[in-house]
Design a protein around this motif. Structure first.
Motif, PDB file in Angstrom:
ATOM      1  N   VAL A  30     111.288 197.153 -43.341  1.00  0.00           N
ATOM      2  CA  VAL A  30     110.944 195.743 -43.535  1.00  0.00           C
ATOM      3  C   VAL A  30     109.431 195.645 -43.730  1.00  0.00           C
ATOM      4  N   VAL A  31     109.005 195.051 -44.812  1.00  0.00           N
ATOM      5  CA  VAL A  31     107.584 194.872 -45.079  1.00  0.00           C
ATOM      6  C   VAL A  31     107.265 193.383 -44.999  1.00  0.00           C
ATOM      7  N   VAL A  32     106.310 193.048 -44.149  1.00  0.00           N
ATOM      8  CA  VAL A  32     105.893 191.649 -43.978  1.00  0.00           C
ATOM      9  C   VAL A  32     104.629 191.434 -44.810  1.00  0.00           C
ATOM     10  N   VAL A  33     104.682 190.481 -45.712  1.00  0.00           N
ATOM     11  CA  VAL A  33     103.541 190.195 -46.584  1.00  0.00           C
ATOM     12  C   VAL A  33     103.205 188.711 -46.509  1.00  0.00           C
ATOM     13  N   GLY A  34     102.064 188.358 -47.080  1.00  0.00           N
ATOM     14  CA  GLY A  34     101.675 186.952 -47.092  1.00  0.00           C
ATOM     15  C   GLY A  34     100.179 186.816 -47.265  1.00  0.00           C
ATOM     16  N   PRO A  35      99.731 185.679 -47.748  1.00  0.00           N
ATOM     17  CA  PRO A  35      98.309 185.458 -47.985  1.00  0.00           C
ATOM     18  C   PRO A  35      97.526 185.269 -46.685  1.00  0.00           C
ATOM     19  N   SER A  36      96.215 185.417 -46.770  1.00  0.00           N
ATOM     20  CA  SER A  36      95.349 185.167 -45.618  1.00  0.00           C
ATOM     21  C   SER A  36      95.548 183.733 -45.142  1.00  0.00           C
ATOM     22  N   GLY A  37      95.683 183.579 -43.829  1.00  0.00           N
ATOM     23  CA  GLY A  37      95.879 182.251 -43.273  1.00  0.00           C
ATOM     24  C   GLY A  37      97.327 181.887 -43.034  1.00  0.00           C
ATOM     25  N   ALA A  38      98.245 182.720 -43.550  1.00  0.00           N
ATOM     26  CA  ALA A  38      99.671 182.413 -43.373  1.00  0.00           C
ATOM     27  C   ALA A  38     100.141 182.713 -41.958  1.00  0.00           C
ATOM     28  N   GLY A  39      99.424 183.586 -41.258  1.00  0.00           N
ATOM     29  CA  GLY A  39      99.768 183.886 -39.872  1.00  0.00           C
ATOM     30  C   GLY A  39     100.677 185.076 -39.675  1.00  0.00           C
ATOM     31  N   LYS A  40     100.737 185.978 -40.657  1.00  0.00           N
ATOM     32  CA  LYS A  40     101.684 187.096 -40.527  1.00  0.00           C
ATOM     33  C   LYS A  40     101.311 188.043 -39.393  1.00  0.00           C
ATOM     34  N   VAL A  98     105.620 185.655 -45.629  1.00  0.00           N
ATOM     35  CA  VAL A  98     105.148 184.563 -44.777  1.00  0.00           C
ATOM     36  C   VAL A  98     104.172 183.709 -45.591  1.00  0.00           C
ATOM     37  N   THR A  99     104.474 182.434 -45.717  1.00  0.00           N
ATOM     38  CA  THR A  99     103.619 181.536 -46.493  1.00  0.00           C
ATOM     39  C   THR A  99     103.359 180.252 -45.699  1.00  0.00           C
ATOM     40  N   ARG A 123      94.143 180.980 -57.470  1.00  0.00           N
ATOM     41  CA  ARG A 123      94.209 182.139 -58.371  1.00  0.00           C
ATOM     42  C   ARG A 123      95.618 182.657 -58.608  1.00  0.00           C
ATOM     43  N   GLY A 124      96.488 182.490 -57.658  1.00  0.00           N
ATOM     44  CA  GLY A 124      97.818 183.060 -57.860  1.00  0.00           C
ATOM     45  C   GLY A 124      98.874 182.401 -57.000  1.00  0.00           C
ATOM     46  N   PRO A 125     100.144 182.606 -57.332  1.00  0.00           N
ATOM     47  CA  PRO A 125     101.242 182.015 -56.564  1.00  0.00           C
ATOM     48  C   PRO A 125     101.404 182.708 -55.211  1.00  0.00           C
ATOM     49  N   LEU A 126     102.063 182.038 -54.294  1.00  0.00           N
ATOM     50  CA  LEU A 126     102.287 182.600 -52.969  1.00  0.00           C
ATOM     51  C   LEU A 126     103.626 183.330 -52.879  1.00  0.00           C
ATOM     52  N   THR A 127     104.354 183.355 -53.979  1.00  0.00           N
ATOM     53  CA  THR A 127     105.657 184.011 -53.997  1.00  0.00           C
ATOM     54  C   THR A 127     105.514 185.500 -54.292  1.00  0.00           C
TER      55      THR A 127
END
Length: 199
Positions: free
Chosen positions: A19-29, A132-133, A160-164
């Motif tokens: 399982v890989v958890v990803v997400g942008p800065s600030g999402a709280g992952k 995580v978004t 700059r880019g989508p969160l998906t």
């Protein structure tokens, strides 16, 4: 982000689930992964990966093994990583030992990056992604409290880019725009569902 060798599937890893958890800065992952690790600490079949990063160990954030660029290169050349990648001027590695837990049919959970998912997919046959978004306004507010960037820089980065997650991956979306308690319950539910698939 071009590894010196193309990653390939490791025999036995098809028994467990990575399982890989990803997400942008600030999402709280990072926060959610720490809470999940605490919750599942008594479960022998659930493993949270301690990444190797070319970042100062006292820099805060996730618990990781800090190494120099030279040390990282030496580890990579000796085959110490199942997957490694570069992002934001740093190098990140997933220890090759994860194959032992996967070979036992266990669940292995790692902090990852959306840009590195193709490397994970090449190595781990049973790959699942938790993205995580949060709403852009929530992300911006959280990033501003860190004081590392100006409001203008933050808004430019978010635009700059989508969160998906782009690509053919098994992705579970987790919106962390609300309370931390709500998001914690969501990630625990997702992990428990994954656990049903490794038994």
């Amino acid at each position: 982000m071009i590894p010196s060798h193309e990653p390939h599937a490791v025999p036995g890893t098809e028994h467990g689930i990575m399982v890989v958890v990803v997400g942008p800065s600030g999402a709280g992952k990072d926060t959610l992964m720490a809470l999940a690790a605490k919750h599942f600490s008594g479960r022998a079949e659930v493993h949270f990966v301690r990444r190797v990063i070319t970042r100062d160990g006292g820099a805060g954030g996730e618990d990781h093994l800090s190494v120099s660029d030279a040390g990282f290169a030496s580890m990579e050349q000796s085959g110490s990583f199942a997957v490694w990648w570069e992002a934001h001027g740093l190098k990140y590695g997933i220890p090759a030992e994860v194959s032992v837990a996967l070979g036992k049919g266990h669940l292995v959970i790692a902090n990852g990056s959306r840009s590195a998912l193709h490397h994970f997919k090449a190595v781990f046959p049973r790959l699942k992604v938790i993205n995580v978004t949060a709403r852009p306004d929530v992300l911006a507010a959280r990033l501003e409290t860190r004081g590392r960037e100006t409001h203008e820089d933050i808004m430019a980065r978010l635009a700059r880019g989508p969160l998906t997650v782009r690509g053919d991956y098994n992705v579970t979306e987790l919106d962390n725009s609300g309370s931390l308690e709500e998001a914690e319950r969501k990630i625990l539910d997702v992990i428990n569902e994954f656990l049903k698939e490794v038994h």
